[in-house]
Scaffold this active site. Structure first.
Site, PDB file in Angstrom:
ATOM      1  N   GLU A 260      -3.315  -3.769 -16.940  1.00  0.00           N
ATOM      2  CA  GLU A 260      -2.177  -2.289 -16.709  1.00  0.00           C
ATOM      3  C   GLU A 260      -2.462  -1.661 -17.644  1.00  0.00           C
ATOM      4  OE1 GLU A 260       1.196  -4.159 -15.394  1.00  0.00           O
ATOM      5  OE2 GLU A 260       0.668  -5.060 -13.396  1.00  0.00           O
ATOM      6  N   GLU A 371      -3.999  -9.256  -6.125  1.00  0.00           N
ATOM      7  CA  GLU A 371      -2.640  -9.976  -6.274  1.00  0.00           C
ATOM      8  C   GLU A 371      -2.005  -9.445  -5.006  1.00  0.00           C
ATOM      9  OE1 GLU A 371      -0.454  -8.973  -9.857  1.00  0.00           O
ATOM     10  OE2 GLU A 371      -2.899  -9.493 -11.216  1.00  0.00           O
TER      11      GLU A 371
HETATM   12  C1  XIL Z   1       4.236 -11.761 -12.344  1.00  0.00           C
HETATM   13  C2  XIL Z   1       4.481 -13.072 -11.624  1.00  0.00           C
HETATM   14  O1  XIL Z   1       4.642 -13.346 -10.378  1.00  0.00           O
HETATM   15  C3  XIL Z   1       5.671 -13.453 -11.972  1.00  0.00           C
HETATM   16  O2  XIL Z   1       5.992 -15.189 -12.180  1.00  0.00           O
HETATM   17  C4  XIL Z   1       6.121 -13.192 -14.205  1.00  0.00           C
HETATM   18  O3  XIL Z   1       7.087 -13.997 -14.142  1.00  0.00           O
HETATM   19  C5  XIL Z   1       5.351 -12.107 -14.090  1.00  0.00           C
HETATM   20  O4  XIL Z   1       4.184 -11.624 -14.107  1.00  0.00           O
HETATM   21  N1  XIL Z   1       1.281  -7.872 -12.459  1.00  0.00           N
HETATM   22  C6  XIL Z   1       0.125  -8.733 -12.653  1.00  0.00           C
HETATM   23  C7  XIL Z   1       0.956 -10.180 -12.896  1.00  0.00           C
HETATM   24  O5  XIL Z   1      -0.773  -8.636 -13.387  1.00  0.00           O
HETATM   25  O6  XIL Z   1       0.697 -11.296 -14.161  1.00  0.00           O
HETATM   26  C8  XIL Z   1       2.406 -10.156 -12.539  1.00  0.00           C
HETATM   27  O7  XIL Z   1       2.874 -11.637 -12.105  1.00  0.00           O
HETATM   28  C9  XIL Z   1       2.968  -9.504 -11.189  1.00  0.00           C
HETATM   29  C10 XIL Z   1       2.084  -7.746 -11.814  1.00  0.00           C
END
Ligand code: XIL
Length: 462
Positions: A260, A371
């Site tokens: 990101e 994701e």
């Molecule tokens: C999120 C997790 O799902 C949560 O449990 C944590 O508290 C914060 O991060 N983008 C990403 C992930 O790359 O690492 C994130 O995951 C969601 C958004």
């Protein structure tokens, strides 16, 4: 009118019974069948009007209006009285019944036929029982089906463990392999959770994807408050990347090196502590350190990914991501792009996703849908998963899996869902995401029951 007629008919019959019994020679009447009552999923009560001369009645029940075949046990079934419970039926089926009166060997003609539909719904075809990874592995061009996990979920023999091993061929740590849980100070680490996750994958023949070495949302306090020079800050980051990649060399197949890095507004670099202290080349530096550490540890096959979100709908962002990717490619530092795909049942569109992903495909890079989850309540307008949203979500899962599966073999890596049970998803009530209510974004419900989304995933692999 009809009811009045039945009443009069019944009263007349009764008064006859009371006083003058009919002559044995009187003609045997034909019973009049009336509407069924007490209709359930599996039974109903058949009714008819008594015929004074009759000693008993013969009832036929069939699923055809021509009574070409009777239901087992209900062909000329003998009944005393003017009603009988027909049982052992199936839900939502149209049945027919008719009655004859019987006196000795004499049997009347058939009554009118009554039609009745049992309540309930026809059970759906059983869901395709195939497991996701089994089906993905059987493809001409297979790929990993991944899932995000937390170390405390990985209890051998639990339901979670069983589903995970059945369905998934890759895991990503949902947060325990990020910098803030691992890095407790300069050169000091807490490996407990990360080790557990990596070992679980390695012991069970499950691919392990590392996530994520550098992310602005996972900076440990000691580093966020770092008081040394910028050069010293960069050395801390280098040391962290080197130590983590070295520890898991040969055990972790791939890493999201930077996560990101592009902002949402103008398609510039996100203004993170890494940009502030290390300058715009920090992304390249991080990839270089990761590559160097892997090579030094003897792992020349480690795959390095750049990972980001919302690039399919935000074109400024997409353009910037591909500028970063081109720069990394020019330095031979990147193997693939991660598309987070925290989507909704409405967005992005098929064409938006294909266009975005294809820009990496033509560069010969690996594609990780990294994701995936699909929200159905982003506007908080439902209080339970309605059938309409359930099916819309299924269609959206099917769509993205199909897009992924259509990729050339060389570009395939993994399609990872961000958890598999709705109640363990990060989406519901997430204040960072501005998601005000509950949601059901994943493949299984809270009770480990398969959702239609899962069927959609499977159908995307057809
Ligand atoms: C999120 C997790 O799902 C949560 O449990 C944590 O508290 C914060 O991060 N983008 C990403 C992930 O790359 O690492 C994130 O995951 C969601 C958004």
């Amino acid at each position: 009118m009809g009811i009045a007629f039945f009443l009069v008919f019944t009263l007349l019959s009764c008064s006859k019974d009371d006083g003058n019994s009919p002559e044995p020679s009187a003609k045997l009447g034909i019973p009049f069948a009336s509407t069924a009552s007490n209709i359930t999923d599996t039974s109903f009560q058949a009714n008819w009007v008594l015929v004074p001369e009759a000693e008993s009645y013969l009832i036929d029940v069939s699923t055809s209006s021509s009574f070409s075949m009777m239901l087992t046990g209900y062909e000329a079934f003998v009944v005393q009285g003017n009603t009988v419970s027909v049982i052992g039926l199936s839900p939502a089926i149209n049945y027919y019944y008719r009655v004859r009166a019987k006196r000795g060997a004499e049997i009347s003609s058939n009554s009118n036929a009554i039609t009745v539909i049992t309540t309930g719904v026809i059970p759906e075809e059983p869901e395709d029982p195939t497991f996701l990874k089994v089906k993905a592995n059987a493809l001409a061009n297979p790929f990993f089906v991944g899932v995000a996990v937390k170390s405390n979920q990985l209890t051998e023999g639990s339901s979670y463990d069983t589903v995970l091993k059945n369905e998934f061929s890759s895991i990503t740590a949902e947060y325990e392999m990020k910098m803030n849980p691992i890095s407790t100070g300069s050169g000091s680490y807490n490996w407990v959770a990360a080790d557990k996750i990596v070992k679980y994958g390695n012991d069970n023949g499950i691919n392990v994807h590392g996530h994520a070495l550098v992310w602005h949302n996972a900076v440990p306090n000691w580093l966020a408050n770092f008081s040394g020079t910028d050069a010293e800050f960069a050395l801390e980051v280098k040391k962290y990347i080197t130590d983590v990649v070295t520890r898991y060399a040969g055990k972790v197949k791939s890493w999201d090196v930077v996560n990101e890095a592009v902002n949402d507004n103008d398609g510039g670099l996100r203004n993170t502590i890494f940009l502030q202290k290390m300058g715009p080349n920090y992304i390249k530096d991080c990839f270089q350190w990761a590559r160097d550490a892997a090579n030094a540890a003897g792992d020349t096959n480690l795959l390095l990914f750049y990972n980001d979100y919302a690039t399919s709908t935000n074109i400024n962002k997409q353009n910037k991501v591909y500028t970063i990717v081109d720069d990394l490619m020019a330095n031979n530092l990147i193997d693939g792009v991660g598309f987070q795909m925290h989507n909704t049942y409405l967005s992005p569109t098929k064409i938006q996703m294909e266009t975005d992903i294809n820009r990496a495909v033509v560069k010969g890079l690996k594609i990780h849908v990294s994701e995936l989850d699909i929200q159905v309540n982003q506007n908080n307008d439902i209080t339970y998963l309605t059938e309409e949203r359930n099916l819309a979500q299924k269609a959206k899962y099917l769509e993205i899996v199909k897009i992924y599966n259509a990729l050339p073999a060389a570009n395939k890596y993994a399609l990872t869902v961000w958890g598999f049970k709705d109640n363990e998803s990060w989406i519901p009530y997430n204040t960072d995401l501005n998601h005000p209510g509950n949601d059901w974004p994943l493949l299984y419900d809270k009770d480990f029951k398969l959702k239609s989304a899962h069927t959609g995933f499977l159908e995307g692999l057809n």
